[in-house]
Design a protein around this motif. Structure first.
Motif, PDB file in Angstrom:
ATOM      1  N   SER A   1      34.263  32.269 -59.649  1.00 54.34           N
ATOM      2  CA  SER A   1      33.342  32.209 -60.475  1.00 54.34           C
ATOM      3  C   SER A   1      34.193  30.457 -61.415  1.00 54.34           C
ATOM      4  CB  SER A   1      33.516  33.482 -62.007  1.00 54.34           C
ATOM      5  OG  SER A   1      32.371  34.479 -60.622  1.00 54.34           O
TER       6      SER A   1
ATOM      7  N   TYR B   1      24.956  22.847 -62.162  1.00 56.66           N
ATOM      8  CA  TYR B   1      24.371  23.347 -63.123  1.00 56.66           C
ATOM      9  C   TYR B   1      25.472  23.027 -64.692  1.00 56.66           C
ATOM     10  CZ  TYR B   1      24.805  27.191 -59.491  1.00 56.66           C
ATOM     11  OH  TYR B   1      24.361  28.043 -58.148  1.00 56.66           O
TER      12      TYR B   1
ATOM     13  N   GLY C   1      19.430  32.650 -68.898  1.00 55.24           N
ATOM     14  CA  GLY C   1      19.662  33.414 -67.406  1.00 55.24           C
ATOM     15  C   GLY C   1      20.126  32.469 -66.319  1.00 55.24           C
ATOM     16  N   GLU C   2      19.743  31.507 -66.203  1.00 57.41           N
ATOM     17  CA  GLU C   2      19.901  30.376 -65.189  1.00 57.41           C
ATOM     18  C   GLU C   2      21.614  31.052 -64.856  1.00 57.41           C
ATOM     19  OE1 GLU C   2      18.455  29.312 -62.471  1.00 57.41           O
ATOM     20  OE2 GLU C   2      17.081  29.655 -63.315  1.00 57.41           O
TER      21      GLU C   2
ATOM     22  N   LEU D   1      23.095  33.144 -66.153  1.00 53.40           N
ATOM     23  CA  LEU D   1      24.020  34.667 -65.738  1.00 53.40           C
ATOM     24  C   LEU D   1      23.762  34.616 -63.695  1.00 53.40           C
ATOM     25  CD1 LEU D   1      22.857  36.718 -68.586  1.00 53.40           C
ATOM     26  CD2 LEU D   1      24.627  35.456 -67.652  1.00 53.40           C
ATOM     27  N   SER D   2      22.598  34.441 -63.683  1.00 51.47           N
ATOM     28  CA  SER D   2      22.794  34.091 -62.223  1.00 51.47           C
ATOM     29  C   SER D   2      23.326  33.119 -61.630  1.00 51.47           C
ATOM     30  CB  SER D   2      20.827  33.595 -62.132  1.00 51.47           C
ATOM     31  OG  SER D   2      20.475  33.264 -60.432  1.00 51.47           O
ATOM     32  N   ALA D   3      23.751  32.171 -61.407  1.00 54.60           N
ATOM     33  CA  ALA D   3      24.348  31.665 -61.227  1.00 54.60           C
ATOM     34  C   ALA D   3      25.668  32.454 -61.045  1.00 54.60           C
ATOM     35  CB  ALA D   3      24.677  30.534 -61.425  1.00 54.60           C
TER      36      ALA D   3
ATOM     37  N   LEU E   1      26.489  35.440 -61.397  1.00 56.22           N
ATOM     38  CA  LEU E   1      26.849  36.868 -60.663  1.00 56.22           C
ATOM     39  C   LEU E   1      25.967  36.060 -58.895  1.00 56.22           C
ATOM     40  CD1 LEU E   1      23.582  38.457 -62.647  1.00 56.22           C
ATOM     41  CD2 LEU E   1      25.977  39.523 -62.128  1.00 56.22           C
ATOM     42  N   TRP E   2      26.000  35.094 -59.073  1.00 58.21           N
ATOM     43  CA  TRP E   2      25.811  34.783 -57.263  1.00 58.21           C
ATOM     44  C   TRP E   2      27.509  34.139 -56.622  1.00 58.21           C
ATOM     45  CZ3 TRP E   2      24.912  33.967 -52.823  1.00 58.21           C
ATOM     46  CH2 TRP E   2      25.251  33.409 -51.833  1.00 58.21           C
TER      47      TRP E   2
END
Length: 214
Positions: free
Chosen positions: A22, A33, A43-44, A46-48, A50-51
């Motif tokens: 991370s 980012y 949202g973006e 958290l999405s990144a 989690l990825w």
């Protein structure tokens, strides 16, 4: 090592892989980012996150597979060579060969695309060597001088073998993103192993004492 400490090693290495991937992921992809952080696009972000956590878990599992494979190979090598000094010589030769192959591979890949080898590729190879030396020296302080060559071999050779998917992709971002979590997970497992073994031995003694007292 007992099952409790194996599980502890597995879970803690998973956590370290997720955290390191991370941090490294956002650092490597910061240009991509940064607008999301500037605009507080949760949202973006958290999405990144989690990825990166997901691929960090994958890198951690690859690291653990390499670690357990090396423990098996190390015992097998000692049995075949029947001499610690001979097995250490084999490991030194393999380490030199893998490092040469790593640099040579970069030259071949660059020549096939008619481009120059990026200096960052040599820097990454240097990072692997320096990390291997540092961790091996720490391992020596933990245990004894006999641990230097096995520690160096594991940190360099096994890390490079685990790193092969990113090397094949030949993308600088992926190379950094995979390299650092692998180095961190490998170093953690190598250095924490003696403590977990000691914990397992102490737990066995305590269990045996309780059984005798019953």
């Amino acid at each position: 090592m007992n099952s409790r400490n194996w599980v502890r090693l597995f879970l803690s290495t998973l956590l370290i892989g997720a955290l390191s991937a991370s941090i490294v992921g956002f650092a490597v992809k910061w240009g991509e980012y940064r607008p999301f952080f500037q605009s507080f696009n949760i949202g973006e972000i958290l999405s990144a996150l989690l990825w990166f956590i997901g691929i960090g878990l994958i890198f951690s599992i690859i690291s653990q597979m390499g670690f357990f494979a090396y423990l098996t190979i190390h015992r097998f090598g000692l049995g075949i060579c029947r001499s610690v000094s001979l097995w250490n010589s084999v490991q030194v030769l393999l380490t030199a060969f893998i490092l040469f192959d790593l640099v040579y591979l970069q030259v071949i890949m660059a020549s096939s695309t008619e481009s120059d080898v990026s200096p960052s590729r040599y820097i990454m190879a240097g990072i692997v060597v320096v990390a291997g030396l540092v961790v091996a020296l720490i391992k020596v302080k933990q245990t004894n001088q006999a641990a230097f060559i096995p520690g160096l071999f594991f940190m360099i050779v096994v890390t490079i073998i685990e790193w092969v998917p990113a090397l094949r992709a030949n993308d600088t971002g992926w190379l950094y993103l995979m390299l650092y979590p692998l180095l961190i997970c490998n170093a953690y497992q190598l250095l924490i192993l003696p403590r977990l073994i000691q914990n397992s031995q102490r737990e066995r003694r305590n269990t045996s004492a309780r059984m005798k007292a019953m």
